[in-house]
Design an enzyme around this catalytic site. Structure first.
Site, mmCIF file in Angstrom:
data_model
loop_
_atom_site.group_PDB
_atom_site.id
_atom_site.type_symbol
_atom_site.label_atom_id
_atom_site.label_comp_id
_atom_site.label_asym_id
_atom_site.label_seq_id
_atom_site.Cartn_x
_atom_site.Cartn_y
_atom_site.Cartn_z
ATOM 1 N N TRP A 87 -87.365 -38.578 67.369
ATOM 2 C CA TRP A 87 -87.790 -39.881 67.509
ATOM 3 C C TRP A 87 -86.723 -40.771 67.013
ATOM 4 O O TRP A 87 -87.166 -42.054 67.077
ATOM 5 C CB TRP A 87 -88.964 -39.799 66.382
ATOM 6 C CG TRP A 87 -90.201 -38.981 66.713
ATOM 7 C CD1 TRP A 87 -90.390 -38.415 67.975
ATOM 8 C CD2 TRP A 87 -91.404 -39.157 66.008
ATOM 9 N NE1 TRP A 87 -91.515 -37.953 67.967
ATOM 10 C CE2 TRP A 87 -92.342 -38.093 66.893
ATOM 11 C CE3 TRP A 87 -91.722 -39.453 64.947
ATOM 12 C CZ2 TRP A 87 -93.598 -38.025 66.564
ATOM 13 C CZ3 TRP A 87 -93.113 -39.287 64.560
ATOM 14 C CH2 TRP A 87 -93.825 -38.538 65.253
ATOM 15 N N LYS A 88 -85.583 -40.447 66.847
ATOM 16 C CA LYS A 88 -84.543 -41.425 66.264
ATOM 17 C C LYS A 88 -85.230 -42.373 65.280
ATOM 18 O O LYS A 88 -86.133 -42.003 64.348
ATOM 19 C CB LYS A 88 -83.954 -42.228 67.298
ATOM 20 C CG LYS A 88 -83.458 -41.095 68.385
ATOM 21 C CD LYS A 88 -82.801 -41.859 69.515
ATOM 22 C CE LYS A 88 -82.423 -40.719 70.433
ATOM 23 N NZ LYS A 88 -81.352 -41.146 71.735
ATOM 24 N N HIS A 106 -75.353 -35.390 66.879
ATOM 25 C CA HIS A 106 -75.910 -36.173 68.072
ATOM 26 C C HIS A 106 -74.686 -37.193 68.271
ATOM 27 O O HIS A 106 -74.215 -37.766 67.479
ATOM 28 C CB HIS A 106 -77.217 -36.895 67.652
ATOM 29 C CG HIS A 106 -77.990 -37.570 68.753
ATOM 30 N ND1 HIS A 106 -77.543 -38.722 69.054
ATOM 31 C CD2 HIS A 106 -78.700 -37.100 69.604
ATOM 32 C CE1 HIS A 106 -78.186 -39.083 70.208
ATOM 33 N NE2 HIS A 106 -79.138 -38.074 70.446
ATOM 34 N N GLU A 136 -75.656 -32.623 75.811
ATOM 35 C CA GLU A 136 -76.152 -34.021 76.103
ATOM 36 C C GLU A 136 -75.145 -34.895 76.645
ATOM 37 O O GLU A 136 -74.330 -35.562 75.677
ATOM 38 C CB GLU A 136 -76.894 -34.627 74.875
ATOM 39 C CG GLU A 136 -77.974 -33.806 74.126
ATOM 40 C CD GLU A 136 -78.683 -34.836 73.439
ATOM 41 O OE1 GLU A 136 -79.949 -34.980 73.621
ATOM 42 O OE2 GLU A 136 -78.420 -35.509 72.467
ATOM 43 N N GLY A 138 -81.048 -41.927 77.583
ATOM 44 C CA GLY A 138 -81.693 -43.326 77.578
ATOM 45 C C GLY A 138 -81.220 -43.924 78.894
ATOM 46 O O GLY A 138 -81.789 -45.070 78.774
HETATM 47 P P1 PGA Z 1 -83.431 -39.658 75.861
HETATM 48 O O1 PGA Z 1 -82.521 -39.147 74.524
HETATM 49 O O2 PGA Z 1 -84.225 -38.582 76.097
HETATM 50 O O3 PGA Z 1 -84.037 -40.832 75.463
HETATM 51 O O4 PGA Z 1 -82.471 -39.732 77.081
HETATM 52 C C1 PGA Z 1 -82.037 -38.009 74.362
HETATM 53 C C2 PGA Z 1 -81.330 -37.832 72.966
HETATM 54 O O5 PGA Z 1 -80.570 -38.643 72.399
HETATM 55 O O6 PGA Z 1 -81.464 -36.806 72.427
#
Ligand code: PGA
Length: 249
Positions: free
Chosen positions: A9-10, A93, A163, A169
């Site tokens: 969820w950041k 991350h 990632e 995003g």
């Molecule tokens: P996202 O983010 O699904 O919005 O691309 C992934 C993440 O940062 O873990």
């Protein structure tokens, strides 16, 4: 079983919207998809979420941990996360690496500290666009991995999240076949670099949604997903976990 569909969820959520999320998620999640799902709310909401989920099988994780404890103002220890009911933590991350200047050695220290505290780890790695464009992704990922895990005993469902930074995003992502090849490569590197020849699960993160999930999950080495934006909606997140359970391999 460890969590394989993980919502990050950041820095989002509020006491009110969290309650709505939980309602939506449990309305749509299939029984067997619940135990492979996990959410990582901001630290300040961990208590609330643990409490709201206490009669379910969903796992709760933290978005990061510090590599130590004690006189470290503002930071959160692995021990405290365990104490609050976290089953695992994300580390490494790309937003932590970029905005908080964390490097591979910091991440190694976090991994060691988590393992010492019996907290499972999902460790993120991934290349920037320039590296992807120059065709040197494997070399870049290898250095991230070796610096952080070389010579360590790995256990406790240690998991890697691949990632690509440019996919986070952005709505753009590599093809599922490309991701599959990279995941197999990551498994090989971790297996040969870890002291106990450990083969991790490798999950993919970067613009995952219910629209591309089926295509991603058909690949043999895409073992799950780390989801940012699409995890902020309980129904959408549940749908992704349901797709994973029905993937047929
Ligand atoms: P996202 O983010 O699904 O919005 O691309 C992934 C993440 O940062 O873990």
């Amino acid at each position: 079983m460890s969590a394989l569909i993980i919502g990050n969820w950041k820095s989002n959520g509020s006491k009110e919207t969290n309650k709505l999320w939980i309602k939506d998620f449990f309305k749509h999640i299939k029984d067997d998809a619940e135990s492979i799902s996990a959410i990582c709310p901001p630290y300040v909401y961990l208590n609330q979420i643990v409490d709201l989920c206490k009669r379910s099988n969903i796992k709760i994780g933290s978005q990061d941990i510090d590599f130590s404890q004690g006189a470290r103002t503002g930071s959160i220890s692995a021990k405290a996360c365990k104490d609050l009911g976290c089953n695992f933590s994300i580390i490494g991350h790309s937003e932590r690496r970029e905005f908080f200047k964390e490097d591979n050695l910091d991440i190694r220290k976090k991994l060691i500290c988590a393992q010492d505290n019996n907290l499972k780890i999902v460790m993120c790695i991934g290349e920037p666009i320039e590296v992807y464009d120059s065709g040197t992704t494997k070399e870049f990922l290898k250095k991230q991995l070796i610096d952080s895990i070389d010579g360590l005993d790995l256990f406790n469902d240690f998991t890697i999240a691949y990632e690509p930074i440019w996919a986070i995003g952005s709505g753009k992502l590599p093809s599922s076949e490309e991701i599959n090849v990279i995941h197999l490569y990551i498994k090989d590197i971790v297996q040969s670099a870890s002291k106990n020849n450990f083969t991790p699960k490798v999950i993919y993160g970067g613009s995952v949604s219910s629209k591309n999930a089926e295509d991603l999950f058909k690949e043999d080495h895409i073992d799950g997903a780390l989801i940012g934006g699409a995890s902020l909606n309980g129904k959408e997140f549940a749908n992704i976990a349901n797709i994973y359970i029905n993937r047929g391999h």
